[in-house]
Design an enzyme around this catalytic site. Structure first.
Site, short mmCIF file in Angstrom:
data_model
loop_
_atom_site.label_atom_id
_atom_site.label_comp_id
_atom_site.label_asym_id
_atom_site.label_seq_id
_atom_site.Cartn_x
_atom_site.Cartn_y
_atom_site.Cartn_z
N ALA A 1 2.07 -15.42 -8.36
CA ALA A 1 2.00 -16.78 -7.62
C ALA A 1 3.09 -17.68 -7.94
O ALA A 1 4.32 -17.14 -7.10
CB ALA A 1 0.49 -17.21 -8.42
N ASP B 1 -5.96 -5.34 -5.70
CA ASP B 1 -4.87 -6.38 -5.66
C ASP B 1 -3.97 -6.07 -6.84
O ASP B 1 -2.63 -6.54 -6.47
CB ASP B 1 -5.64 -7.80 -5.82
CG ASP B 1 -4.57 -9.05 -5.78
OD1 ASP B 1 -4.13 -9.27 -4.57
OD2 ASP B 1 -4.20 -9.67 -6.81
N LYS C 1 0.22 -5.17 -6.62
CA LYS C 1 1.27 -5.90 -7.38
C LYS C 1 2.14 -4.98 -8.20
O LYS C 1 3.34 -4.91 -8.25
CB LYS C 1 0.81 -6.82 -8.16
CG LYS C 1 0.22 -8.23 -7.48
CD LYS C 1 -0.54 -9.05 -8.42
CE LYS C 1 -1.09 -10.08 -7.54
NZ LYS C 1 -1.82 -11.20 -8.41
#
Length: 882
Positions: A671, A738, A742
């Site tokens: 993020a 997810d 990453k």
């Protein structure tokens, strides 16, 4: 009468309103009687025109030279008693057609002249706005034998009569209208002759066209006289003598012009002289013009003849811009320019002055000032001889940029290339083929190639000759804007650097180069794809911060497109972000990603463009390569491109490294946390990655940070979903996919060539619930597995440990994995709270104590903030202050 002596077969309305001096026409001595003009009887004023009778041979018009100007008048004086003063007591003003466009503007010109405190003033004026075109149209109609030239001439007459009635009164008005009648009668005779012949010589045409300046000069002189100031008007055909020096070009005869000016001044030694611009005479006393930008040239010549203190060119702009403001909104007014810089700018198409205008004043070191008549408070731009400035400021050495469009590049392979206007390219190509026929036939030259659709971009500056590195900065700016240069040239004077490029790239190149050298706002055109939770938050952040960025960092972010899955909103110059939601609702059109990208690509207003993909869509991510290839930068939190098929990822990164187009994706992993940039920093400084381990999911971090005590697993998941931490279907988070994406992104950044399928993932979704038809059904059935989760938690707590869901990159063994692990309570991973992420880098340098990055890793605000940071990073790489 001052001006051309033109006899007419019409009634003697062409006679002058005042007595002529004794004159010689066509070798004959002729005297004329002054004609009395009775204003009260003028039909144009509701009465009739009564004109007396001529004496002498003027009526024998067959023997009169129609083009014999008043400059041929022989002044019968043995001595010239009034000497023409020269020097700083003179100021010269030139007013163009826009300045003289209406009676009110002519009065404003008079006020400006009267407000000048100089001892003596010389004012050069153009014809009223549009009048020169009207006069050329008269000639065109007459030689085309179009009878409507008579109506067009009447329109010219009416325009000037109306202006005079609005501006003047009494005897001044009577004198001007008498002269106007006389001149129009002369023009009628000339146009009639052109009509009969079906052809107009250059001299005939110049005679007709020059009347616009005669009338505007007379009106201004009367307007100045109304204030009580002594003023004379000058027909510069009596003074300025020029000789042809090439196609559509003349050179002044300074010596003869100075002699004639002295003679003229001896007859009318006024302190204020209003002179006609644009028109002149040949040595044979034939009317002519000074051709393109002739009024400016007139002012420069006359300024030189009187050795004026300054020549002021009054126009409708505040001065000379650093670039065309219609193409570069950040262009600035230049306070000073050297003669050479102004010359170079004019040569390359800048709307400054014609190069020849500079020559007369340059030789006498007379400054030219460009000022705005409609904004007198603006100081304008001074063009003068400038002292050398050796402060070494690279950015200040380039003064301006100019462009020339509609060129073709002729490439003779083996010998060189040259730019020529496109309309001439066929002739140039044919001539070169003929010239090199033999060399082409035997193969010494392979081809003569014509490349159409080209433009020239020129960077101009006096100090470029003594400042190293200018070319490097220019070409770096062009490269970063993805501009391909076709040819390069620099004159031996080094006052300019010229590049040839595609015409479609010209505006973008101009803006990119100007922004780099002038430290103007780094304008970045932004297209937002996906105005949902993250995209919408980003738009609001841009709205709140835009003014601060523009003021403090010279960054001007313009969102020129927003597209969702069903609608899109487009703008050429920037969407008002204070109401983007309302605009997207009311003014949007059906969404079309191809048209959206085309809108970005085809926009030549902004040199730098970026597409921000705020979706999680695989199909959108598949277009990144094409966008980068078009020169559009890409920023995204979407993980699909970098975690997709390895060959596509490598292709994307290869293109990005080989070009000046940027691809930023910091928010794909943490993020708003600097995880990608930290990893790159380690690698670029020579460190070696051994192991990366982290809690990469803010959602799963929140769940396991709160899964303690007596709370059930399903309650914590429901709480995370309610708080907006999870995807609409929590299985998307609990599946671990997810986190796996990453991990694969970090693995590839570390140099590992792994596919997503190479990463073993321990899913947290009970196998029995994977097939639930909806998120609601999943949430309803999840509590049935709370006992299993409570058992795992109890076993960990008994050992003094906590449960954490982690991703691991094992660079030594070239593998990765995603799984649920247990950590001691004193481990950094056990110290998290909320939705924090934590990543530990174990490297050759950080082997004993890993480098840890920790912070919030979920939520629209922090993710949008991470994307925003990438936008600012892009702006910094394009030249904005970092």
């Amino acid at each position: 009468m001052r001006g051309l002596a033109v006899a007419s077969p019409l009634p003697p309305a062409a006679a002058a309103a005042r007595r002529w001096p004794r004159a010689s026409f066509s070798g004959r001595e002729t005297s004329t009687q002054c004609w009395k003009y009775d204003l009260s009887q003028d039909r144009s004023l509701g009465g009739s025109l009564r004109i007396g009778q001529s004496q002498g041979s003027l009526l024998r018009h067959h023997s009169t030279n129609l083009l014999r100007p008043a400059a041929a008048i022989s002044v019968e004086q043995d001595d010239i008693n009034t000497y023409l003063p020269k020097g700083d007591m003179w100021s010269v003003h030139k007013f163009g057609g826009t300045c003289m466009g209406t009676p009110q503007r002519i009065q404003s010109v008079a006020d400006i002249v009267l407000g000048d405190s100089s001892e003596r003033k010389l004012v050069i004026v153009s014809a009223m706005s549009k009048v020169t075109d009207m006069m050329y149209n008269l000639v065109h109609k007459a030689q085309s034998r179009d009878d409507s030239y008579m109506i067009a001439l009447e329109e010219v007459f009416e325009k000037h009569m109306a202006a005079a009635k609005d501006l003047l009164d009494g005897e001044d008005l009577a004198s001007f209208l008498s002269q106007l009648h006389s001149d129009v009668s002369s023009l009628r005779a000339m146009l009639s002759a052109i009509y009969i012949a079906g052809h107009a010589t250059e001299s005939f045409s110049d005679f007709v066209v020059g009347h616009g300046e005669l009338w505007s000069a007379q009106m201004l002189s009367y307007a100045i006289k109304k204030s009580g100031a002594p003023c004379s008007w000058m027909d510069t055909r009596e003074v300025l003598v020029v000789k042809p020096s090439g196609p559509n070009q003349v050179d002044p005869d300074y010596l003869e012009s100075e002699n004639r000016l002295q003679k003229w001044f001896s007859r009318q030694p006024a302190e204020i002289i209003v002179a006609t611009g644009f028109i002149a005479s040949t040595a044979e006393n034939i009317p002519t013009t000074l051709k393109r930008d002739g009024s400016d040239f007139s002012a420069a010549i006359i300024g030189s003849l009187v050795r004026a203190r300054q020549v002021t060119i009054w126009t409708d702009v505040d001065g000379v811009f650093s670039a065309d403001p219609r193409k570069v909104s950040e262009a600035v007014i230049l306070s000073t320019l050297s003669y050479q810089e102004a010359w170079e700018m004019s040569y390359f198409g800048a709307n400054v002055l014609h190069p020849r205008t500079i020559i007369p004043v340059m030789k006498d070191n007379i400054p030219i000032v460009i000022r705005n008549m409609f904004n007198i408070s603006a100081p304008g731009t001074m063009i003068c001889r400038q002292p050398a400035n050796d402060n070494g400021d690279l950015d200040a050495c380039v003064k301006s940029f100019a462009t020339i469009d509609n060129l073709a590049l002729v490439n003779v392979e083996g010998t060189g290339m040259a730019g020529v206007p496109e309309k001439e390219v066929a002739a140039v190509s044919a001539a070169l083929h003929v010239r090199f026929r033999e060399a082409l036939a035997v193969g010494r030259l392979s081809k003569v190639e014509v490349i159409n659709g080209c433009s020239i971009l020129a960077a101009v500056g006096l100090r470029m000759a003594s400042t190293p590195g200018v070319s490097a900065i220019l070409f770096d700016a062009l490269a970063k804007a993805n501009i391909n240069v076709r040819a390069i040239a620099q004159g031996c004077s080094e006052y300019n650097i010229t590049v040839v490029l595609k015409q479609e790239d010209c505006v973008r190149a101009l803006r990119a180069a100007h922004s780099r050298f002038f430290l103007s706002k780094t304008t970045l055109a932004v297209g937002i794809i996906g105005p949902g939770l993250i995209g919408g938050t980003l738009l609001n952040q841009l709205k709140d911060q835009a003014a601060v960025l523009k003021e403090n960092m010279n960054i001007d972010l313009r969102v020129i497109g927003i597209t969702g899955s069903s609608t899109m909103l487009l703008s050429d110059t920037g969407i008002d972000l204070t109401q983007w939601k309302e605009l997207l609702r009311k003014e949007a059109e059906p969404a079309d990603l191809a048209n959206f990208v085309r809108h970005m690509s085809d926009n030549h207003v902004f040199p730098n463009k970026v597409l921000v993909d705020c979706t999680a869509d695989t199909s959108v991510a598949s277009h990144y390569y094409d966008w980068l290839k078009k020169g559009i930068h890409v920023i995204t939190p979407n993980k699909k491109a970098n975690s997709g098929p390895l060959d596509q990822y490598l292709k994307l990164r290869t293109l990005q490294r080989a070009s000046y187009t940027h691809y930023f994706y910091e928010a794909t992993v943490g993020a708003g946390l600097p995880i990608i940039s930290t990893l790159r920093g380690l690698l670029e400084t020579g460190d070696k990655i051994l192991h990366i381990e982290g809690i990469f999911s803010g959602t799963l971090s929140y769940i396991f940070n709160n899964f303690e005590g007596t709370r059930t697993f399903s309650d914590v998941v429901a709480e995370a979903k309610e708080a907006g931490y999870t995807e609409p279907d929590p299985r998307d988070d609990l599946s671990g996919t997810d986190v796996a994406r990453k991990v694969i992104i970090l693995a590839r950044e570390s140099g590992l060539t792994l596919e997503l399928s190479d990463i073993p993932v321990k899913s947290l979704v009970p196998e029995a619930l994977a097939s639930c038809s909806s998120a609601d059904e999943f949430m309803q059935k999840l509590p049935s597995f709370d006992e299993d989760w409570a058992k795992q938690r109890s076993e960990a707590e008994a050992a003094g440990e906590v449960l954490r869901y982690v991703g691991v990159v094992d660079a030594v063994n070239q593998k990765g994995q995603v799984e649920l692990r247990r950590y001691k309570r004193d481990h950094p991973f056990a110290q998290l709270s909320g939705s924090d992420n934590i990543i530990a880098f174990t490297t050759s340098r950080y082997k004993e104590q890993p480098l840890i990055v920790r912070g919030p890793g979920a939520g629209a605000e922090v993710t949008a903030g991470g994307v925003f940071c990438d936008i600012l990073r892009l702006a910094s790489s394009l030249g904005a202050p970092s």
